[in-house]
Design an enzyme around this catalytic site. Structure first.
Site, PDB file in Angstrom:
ATOM      1  N   ARG A  88     -87.853 -77.858 -23.091  1.00  0.00           N
ATOM      2  CA  ARG A  88     -87.566 -76.592 -23.209  1.00  0.00           C
ATOM      3  C   ARG A  88     -86.796 -76.162 -22.041  1.00  0.00           C
ATOM      4  O   ARG A  88     -86.936 -75.270 -21.246  1.00  0.00           O
ATOM      5  CB  ARG A  88     -88.786 -75.535 -23.274  1.00  0.00           C
ATOM      6  N   ARG A 131     -85.743 -69.194 -21.372  1.00  0.00           N
ATOM      7  CA  ARG A 131     -86.172 -68.029 -20.717  1.00  0.00           C
ATOM      8  C   ARG A 131     -86.401 -68.181 -19.243  1.00  0.00           C
ATOM      9  O   ARG A 131     -86.377 -67.186 -18.666  1.00  0.00           O
ATOM     10  CB  ARG A 131     -87.110 -67.369 -21.673  1.00  0.00           C
ATOM     11  N   ARG A 146     -78.082 -64.474 -23.766  1.00  0.00           N
ATOM     12  CA  ARG A 146     -78.916 -64.393 -24.884  1.00  0.00           C
ATOM     13  C   ARG A 146     -78.828 -62.804 -25.277  1.00  0.00           C
ATOM     14  O   ARG A 146     -78.938 -62.428 -26.388  1.00  0.00           O
ATOM     15  CB  ARG A 146     -80.479 -64.783 -24.532  1.00  0.00           C
ATOM     16  N   ASP A 194     -83.856 -74.581 -33.075  1.00  0.00           N
ATOM     17  CA  ASP A 194     -84.875 -74.515 -33.270  1.00  0.00           C
ATOM     18  C   ASP A 194     -85.462 -75.290 -34.337  1.00  0.00           C
ATOM     19  O   ASP A 194     -84.809 -75.479 -35.317  1.00  0.00           O
ATOM     20  CB  ASP A 194     -85.493 -72.994 -33.127  1.00  0.00           C
ATOM     21  N   TYR A 214     -95.890 -74.256 -40.391  1.00  0.00           N
ATOM     22  CA  TYR A 214     -95.067 -72.768 -40.380  1.00  0.00           C
ATOM     23  C   TYR A 214     -94.762 -72.348 -41.647  1.00  0.00           C
ATOM     24  O   TYR A 214     -94.948 -70.864 -41.972  1.00  0.00           O
ATOM     25  CB  TYR A 214     -93.966 -72.955 -39.712  1.00  0.00           C
TER      26      TYR A 214
HETATM   27  O1  CP3 Z   1     -84.292 -76.446 -24.097  1.00  0.00           O
HETATM   28  C1  CP3 Z   1     -84.615 -76.599 -25.223  1.00  0.00           C
HETATM   29  O2  CP3 Z   1     -85.667 -77.496 -25.468  1.00  0.00           O
HETATM   30  C2  CP3 Z   1     -84.053 -75.530 -26.310  1.00  0.00           C
HETATM   31  C3  CP3 Z   1     -83.975 -75.883 -27.631  1.00  0.00           C
HETATM   32  C4  CP3 Z   1     -85.382 -75.768 -28.381  1.00  0.00           C
HETATM   33  C5  CP3 Z   1     -85.899 -74.403 -28.690  1.00  0.00           C
HETATM   34  N1  CP3 Z   1     -87.123 -74.562 -29.388  1.00  0.00           N
HETATM   35  C6  CP3 Z   1     -85.267 -73.164 -28.284  1.00  0.00           C
HETATM   36  C7  CP3 Z   1     -86.265 -71.889 -28.542  1.00  0.00           C
HETATM   37  C8  CP3 Z   1     -86.171 -76.804 -28.709  1.00  0.00           C
HETATM   38  C9  CP3 Z   1     -86.096 -78.150 -28.774  1.00  0.00           C
HETATM   39  C10 CP3 Z   1     -87.299 -75.833 -29.474  1.00  0.00           C
HETATM   40  C11 CP3 Z   1     -88.361 -76.609 -30.272  1.00  0.00           C
HETATM   41  C12 CP3 Z   1     -89.516 -75.877 -30.932  1.00  0.00           C
HETATM   42  N2  CP3 Z   1     -89.431 -74.516 -31.417  1.00  0.00           N
HETATM   43  C13 CP3 Z   1     -90.682 -76.440 -31.022  1.00  0.00           C
HETATM   44  C14 CP3 Z   1     -91.206 -77.751 -30.703  1.00  0.00           C
HETATM   45  C15 CP3 Z   1     -91.599 -77.947 -29.132  1.00  0.00           C
HETATM   46  C16 CP3 Z   1     -92.641 -77.080 -28.679  1.00  0.00           C
HETATM   47  O3  CP3 Z   1     -92.712 -76.357 -27.663  1.00  0.00           O
HETATM   48  O4  CP3 Z   1     -93.837 -77.490 -29.137  1.00  0.00           O
HETATM   49  C17 CP3 Z   1     -91.606 -75.498 -31.628  1.00  0.00           C
HETATM   50  C18 CP3 Z   1     -93.208 -75.444 -32.002  1.00  0.00           C
HETATM   51  C19 CP3 Z   1     -90.715 -74.242 -31.974  1.00  0.00           C
HETATM   52  C20 CP3 Z   1     -91.112 -73.144 -32.745  1.00  0.00           C
HETATM   53  C21 CP3 Z   1     -90.708 -71.763 -31.658  1.00  0.00           C
HETATM   54  N3  CP3 Z   1     -89.522 -71.209 -31.424  1.00  0.00           N
HETATM   55  C22 CP3 Z   1     -92.157 -71.023 -30.890  1.00  0.00           C
HETATM   56  C23 CP3 Z   1     -93.435 -71.204 -30.943  1.00  0.00           C
HETATM   57  C24 CP3 Z   1     -90.866 -70.083 -30.376  1.00  0.00           C
HETATM   58  C25 CP3 Z   1     -91.488 -68.756 -29.555  1.00  0.00           C
HETATM   59  C26 CP3 Z   1     -92.384 -69.074 -28.399  1.00  0.00           C
HETATM   60  C27 CP3 Z   1     -91.795 -69.946 -27.306  1.00  0.00           C
HETATM   61  O5  CP3 Z   1     -92.189 -70.919 -26.789  1.00  0.00           O
HETATM   62  O6  CP3 Z   1     -90.458 -69.523 -26.990  1.00  0.00           O
HETATM   63  C28 CP3 Z   1     -89.571 -70.082 -30.499  1.00  0.00           C
HETATM   64  C29 CP3 Z   1     -88.639 -69.431 -29.932  1.00  0.00           C
HETATM   65  C30 CP3 Z   1     -87.583 -70.274 -29.091  1.00  0.00           C
HETATM   66  N4  CP3 Z   1     -87.165 -71.313 -29.312  1.00  0.00           N
HETATM   67  C31 CP3 Z   1     -87.200 -69.963 -27.908  1.00  0.00           C
HETATM   68  C32 CP3 Z   1     -86.118 -70.809 -27.509  1.00  0.00           C
HETATM   69  C33 CP3 Z   1     -85.371 -70.436 -26.292  1.00  0.00           C
HETATM   70  C34 CP3 Z   1     -87.324 -68.265 -27.160  1.00  0.00           C
HETATM   71  C35 CP3 Z   1     -86.651 -67.288 -28.182  1.00  0.00           C
HETATM   72  C36 CP3 Z   1     -85.747 -66.434 -27.162  1.00  0.00           C
HETATM   73  O7  CP3 Z   1     -85.036 -66.692 -26.260  1.00  0.00           O
HETATM   74  O8  CP3 Z   1     -85.871 -65.265 -27.642  1.00  0.00           O
END
Ligand code: CP3
Length: 345
Positions: A27, A31, A40, A77, A153
């Site tokens: 990640r 953010r 964004r 994602d 999910y």
């Molecule tokens: O640098 C990176 O890793 C960016 C790419 C990336 C995102 N999600 C962007 C994202 C990756 C590799 C993921 C994987 C992901 N998504 C996982 C596996 C990794 C982990 O953290 O366990 C999971 C479980 C998700 C599901 C998911 N997507 C959740 C639970 C959330 C909301 C809460 C959170 O942690 O952000 C997201 C949204 C998301 N995915 C955001 C980002 C940048 C935030 C959304 C926004 O910018 O409004």
């Protein structure tokens, strides 16, 4: 394209030791970066952002440019695949992702595999754009969610639950769950193969919700589908290294490494370096696993732990990373300091 000789990340992933390990952070895009928040704000919603190759490519590159990370991870994602397979996926502010739930194991069959893989084309376009913008010494990691984590999910509608609905499926509707998992294996394999074809140099399988499963279910729901996915990738001609991240596997980590066939393993925050060194082959590259909360706290506590991890893994191939993703409230200066220490500062 990055070659093994020019990318420190890829050479360590292929088993070389290095006194200053390569570093990237799960990640790392997102953010905590003001430049991400700015970008964004231009998108309609998060899905739109992920499906816009220009914006997604820029978000992928942002942390590499700011921090000189050794690897970029594709900005996408793990839930895009469910959107492509016909479920409604929404990202609600403060709530995280909300997914339309399936009733049976066959609900995802309505969309043909080729159609789902084709719907994800903007992601391959992002990969191609990023790869052509990156220098040869930086690797690009493609990824997907592992079948169980994504199925969770689809069954429960959101993450962070006690997984009881999905676990009950395993006992009460085993054929449905097995079918769901094998559909996900098939689409994920083609999705990842297409990422590699577009230029990804390594792949990562995020099994974010592996924690707390009884050992027989861990075998059935985590080990078997991940092993099937790795076999399917090989059958499709994929040869790039694959990093498995079974978060919360605890003592089942050894078994996961034995059976899944990954090239390297991502370590979570909870596993101890002592366990890792005593139980995983010394030639196996490991990636991890600073507590993301230490990256918020900073100071001596962070520095001591960074040095302890470097020391613990000095005798094996090690890619420095976190035990889970960077949190939004992480100060940039702390990320910079960690990288400086990892690089010998
Ligand atoms: O640098 C990176 O890793 C960016 C790419 C990336 C995102 N999600 C962007 C994202 C990756 C590799 C993921 C994987 C992901 N998504 C996982 C596996 C990794 C982990 O953290 O366990 C999971 C479980 C998700 C599901 C998911 N997507 C959740 C639970 C959330 C909301 C809460 C959170 O942690 O952000 C997201 C949204 C998301 N995915 C955001 C980002 C940048 C935030 C959304 C926004 O910018 O409004």
């Amino acid at each position: 394209m990055a070659s093994l000789n020019s990318s420190l990340f890829l050479s360590v992933l292929n088993g070389q030791k290095s006194s200053n390990p390569p570093v990237w952070m799960m990640r790392q895009a997102g953010r905590h970066l003001p430049e991400y928040l700015e970008l964004r704000s231009q998108a309609k919603d998060f899905l739109d952002f992920c499906y816009s190759p220009a914006m997604a490519a820029e978000a992928t590159l942002q942390p590499v440019e700011r921090y000189d990370m050794d690897a970029a991870i594709l900005f996408a994602d793990i839930l895009l695949i469910l959107d492509a397979m016909g479920l409604n996926v929404r990202f609600e502010k403060g709530l995280g992702p909300i997914v339309q739930t399936v009733e049976t194991g066959h609900d995802l069959d309505k969309v043909a595999v080729e159609t789902a893989v084709q719907r994800l084309s903007p992601v391959y376009e992002t990969v191609a754009r990023v790869r052509s913008a990156l220098s040869a010494d930086k690797a690009l990691i493609g990824f997907c969610g592992s079948p169980w984590t994504v199925a969770l999910y689809a069954i429960e509608g959101r993450g962070g639950t006690d997984k009881s609905m999905a676990r009950l499926w395993a006992y009460e509707k085993p054929d449905d769950l097995d079918h769901l998992l094998s559909s996900l294996v098939e689409v994920s394999a083609h999705y990842l193969a297409a990422q590699v074809k577009a230029g990804a140099n390594a792949l990562m399988l995020f099994e974010s919700w592996a924690e707390g499963l009884p050992s027989d279910l861990f075998e059935r729901l985590v080990i078997e589908p991940n092993a099937a996915l790795v076999r399917r990738l090989h059958a499709l001609g994929v040869t790039v290294p694959i990093i498995g991240f079974p978060r919360g596997a605890a003592t089942m980590l050894t078994h996961y490494v034995d059976k899944v066939g990954v090239s390297a393993v991502g370590l979570d925050t909870a596993i101890s370096p002592e366990f890792v060194n005593a139980n995983l082959p010394s030639t196996l590259p490991v990636q991890g696993h600073l507590d993301p909360l230490l990256l918020i706290a900073g100071g001596d506590a962070m520095e001591v732990r960074v040095r302890a991890l470097l020391k613990a893994y000095a005798d094996r191939p090690h890619i420095f990373n976190l035990g889970h993703g960077v949190r939004p409230e992480t100060p940039i200066a702390h990320v910079e300091r960690v990288i400086e220490i990892v690089r010998g500062g």
